[in-house]
Design an enzyme around this catalytic site. Structure first.
Site, PDB file in Angstrom:
ATOM      1  N   PHE A 181       0.863  -1.186   0.000  1.00  0.00           N
ATOM      2  CA  PHE A 181       0.000   0.000   0.000  1.00  0.00           C
ATOM      3  C   PHE A 181       0.902   1.239   0.000  1.00  0.00           C
ATOM      4  O   PHE A 181       1.984   1.217   0.591  1.00  0.00           O
ATOM      5  CB  PHE A 181      -0.880  -0.036   1.252  1.00  0.00           C
ATOM      6  CG  PHE A 181      -1.943   1.013   1.304  1.00  0.00           C
ATOM      7  CD1 PHE A 181      -3.107   0.882   0.567  1.00  0.00           C
ATOM      8  CD2 PHE A 181      -1.784   2.138   2.105  1.00  0.00           C
ATOM      9  CE1 PHE A 181      -4.101   1.859   0.624  1.00  0.00           C
ATOM     10  CE2 PHE A 181      -2.768   3.116   2.164  1.00  0.00           C
ATOM     11  CZ  PHE A 181      -3.924   2.973   1.410  1.00  0.00           C
ATOM     12  N   SER A 183       1.417   3.919   1.532  1.00  0.00           N
ATOM     13  CA  SER A 183       1.989   4.496   2.748  1.00  0.00           C
ATOM     14  C   SER A 183       2.961   3.564   3.463  1.00  0.00           C
ATOM     15  O   SER A 183       3.606   3.977   4.434  1.00  0.00           O
ATOM     16  CB  SER A 183       0.860   4.871   3.712  1.00  0.00           C
ATOM     17  OG  SER A 183       0.146   3.710   4.118  1.00  0.00           O
ATOM     18  N   LYS A 184       3.093   2.335   3.004  1.00  0.00           N
ATOM     19  CA  LYS A 184       3.958   1.379   3.672  1.00  0.00           C
ATOM     20  C   LYS A 184       5.437   1.714   3.423  1.00  0.00           C
ATOM     21  O   LYS A 184       5.775   2.454   2.485  1.00  0.00           O
ATOM     22  CB  LYS A 184       3.667  -0.035   3.185  1.00  0.00           C
ATOM     23  CG  LYS A 184       2.270  -0.531   3.547  1.00  0.00           C
ATOM     24  CD  LYS A 184       2.090  -0.641   5.050  1.00  0.00           C
ATOM     25  CE  LYS A 184       0.815  -1.362   5.440  1.00  0.00           C
ATOM     26  NZ  LYS A 184      -0.398  -0.550   5.288  1.00  0.00           N
ATOM     27  N   PRO A 185       6.350   1.164   4.253  1.00  0.00           N
ATOM     28  CA  PRO A 185       7.777   1.455   4.051  1.00  0.00           C
ATOM     29  C   PRO A 185       8.265   1.166   2.626  1.00  0.00           C
ATOM     30  O   PRO A 185       9.103   1.886   2.097  1.00  0.00           O
ATOM     31  CB  PRO A 185       8.449   0.533   5.075  1.00  0.00           C
ATOM     32  CG  PRO A 185       7.458   0.472   6.199  1.00  0.00           C
ATOM     33  CD  PRO A 185       6.120   0.429   5.516  1.00  0.00           C
TER      34      PRO A 185
END
Length: 382
Positions: A181, A183-185
């Site tokens: 997704f 916003s994930k790292p």
């Protein structure tokens, strides 16, 4: 200030992104194109597993993991009470029953002792969640699973790039699942995820389930889903990949600095420990602990507050975004409460009542971080 700064990252790698996407547009293999295989091979080498299988989302990866293990009606799967809803959602979608274990007071990760207490003859899997970017105590969890002959699925949606005793998240149990997704790292520009395992049969099952259960074209030997990750999203991950290790290092540095500065500069701030009693905690703000054998990629930087509503209001007035991950334990959610009529998760309840996440990304500047810390200090009246 942005809560997650994706624009600076994109500007740094824009040429590579454009080149990778143009290649997909050129060959036209938008589904299961060469970028999918390339990404799978890159990531499985990084994680250290035999197999990496791209999925349409982290949620699909978890669902496919349960389906590959044959989880279904009458079965129970133990997961964390304090997590994003997908962890419980996929269990219900298989027809199984979610069982919510409590979390540790120092990390907000699932408590191995609570897992063991909830195992019954119907338990068929354990799904620990690596919350906020840190892996839980996988040695203890795997030992419990081994005693009861249970598979373990690591929900590593927030921890790709983190380590536990020198091994990478997603490669610590029977199956590891992560999310890409945005916003994930390690995020793409839509939905995406991956499934990791050393088990040949589970990997084969996952590859078939993600294409509607096909073993070959139009031969459906399993019940499946449409769970393929698009070639363009894999191309985005590949464009981001050369920068990822630098970003992991930056996240660790920024996360550690947050904790150090808050403990030094905010009067009354405390560090949570295994012995913390959250019900009696009177500190205005508490920082979570990173275990001595773990690293965190700080998917979120989250603190525990005595008066969250007032602090959030102060931050909003100052123009600094915050978020709550998560405001309600899964067993208390309206759609899930029937599976937890007598939920006994006091630590999860305390975290849900007080957690607040601060701006966090690999490109967060020290000036902006100092502004956040100073805002927290002023919000708490010091």
């Amino acid at each position: 200030m942005q809560f997650i700064d994706l624009k600076t990252q994109q500007a740094a790698i824009r040429a590579d992104i454009d080149k990778r996407i143009a290649a997909v547009l050129g060959h036209g293999q938008y589904i299961l194109g060469p970028e999918v295989t390339e990404m799978e091979q890159v990531l499985e080498r990084y994680v250290g597993t035999k197999h990496g299988v791209a999925m349409a989302s982290g949620t699909d990866a978890l669902l496919v993991a349960l389906m590959a293990l044959g989880i279904g009606p009458g079965d129970e799967v133990i997961t964390s009470a304090f997590t994003f809803v997908a962890s419980g959602e996929v269990i219900v979608l298989t027809g199984a029953t979610p069982v919510f274990a409590d979390v540790e007071p120092n990390t907000a990760n699932i408590d191995p002792a609570s897992i063991e207490a909830k195992i019954t003859s119907r338990t068929k899997a354990i799904m620990p969640v690596s919350l906020y970017g840190q892996v839980p105590d996988m040695d203890a969890i795997n030992a419990i699973a081994a005693r009861h002959n249970l598979p373990v699925i690591e929900d590593a949606a927030q921890s790709f790039g983190a380590t536990y005793k020198g091994r990478r998240s997603c490669g610590l149990s029977t199956i590891g699942c992560t999310s890409f997704f945005p916003s994930k790292p390690l995020g793409c520009y839509g939905d995406g995820g991956a499934f990791f395992t050393d088990d040949d049969d589970l990997a084969q099952a996952a590859r078939e389930i993600r294409v509607h259960g096909q073993s070959e074209r139009y031969i459906h030997t399993r019940i499946g889903i449409g769970g393929r990750m698009d070639s363009i999203q894999c191309a985005v991950i590949l464009a981001k990949w050369p920068r990822f290790e630098w970003e992991v290092g930056q996240r660790e540095r920024i996360g550690r600095r947050y904790s150090e500065e808050i403990l030094q500069k905010v009067p009354g701030a405390v560090a949570l420990t295994k012995g913390s009693n959250l019900a009696e905690l009177d500190a205005p703000v508490a920082v979570l602990e990173i275990g001595p054998s773990t690293s965190s990629v700080y998917a979120q930087y989250t603190v525990l507050l005595k008066d969250r509503a007032a602090v959030q209001e102060y931050f909003a007035a100052a123009g600094i975004p915050t978020a709550v991950h998560y405001p309600m334990p899964l067993g208390s959610q309206p759609a899930y409460s029937k599976w937890a009529p007598d939920a006994d998760t006091p630590v999860a309840d305390a975290f849900a009542a007080g957690v607040m996440s601060l701006p966090m990304s690999a490109d967060l500047t020290e000036d902006d971080q100092d502004r956040v810390i100073d805002c927290l200090r002023r919000a708490l009246g010091s």
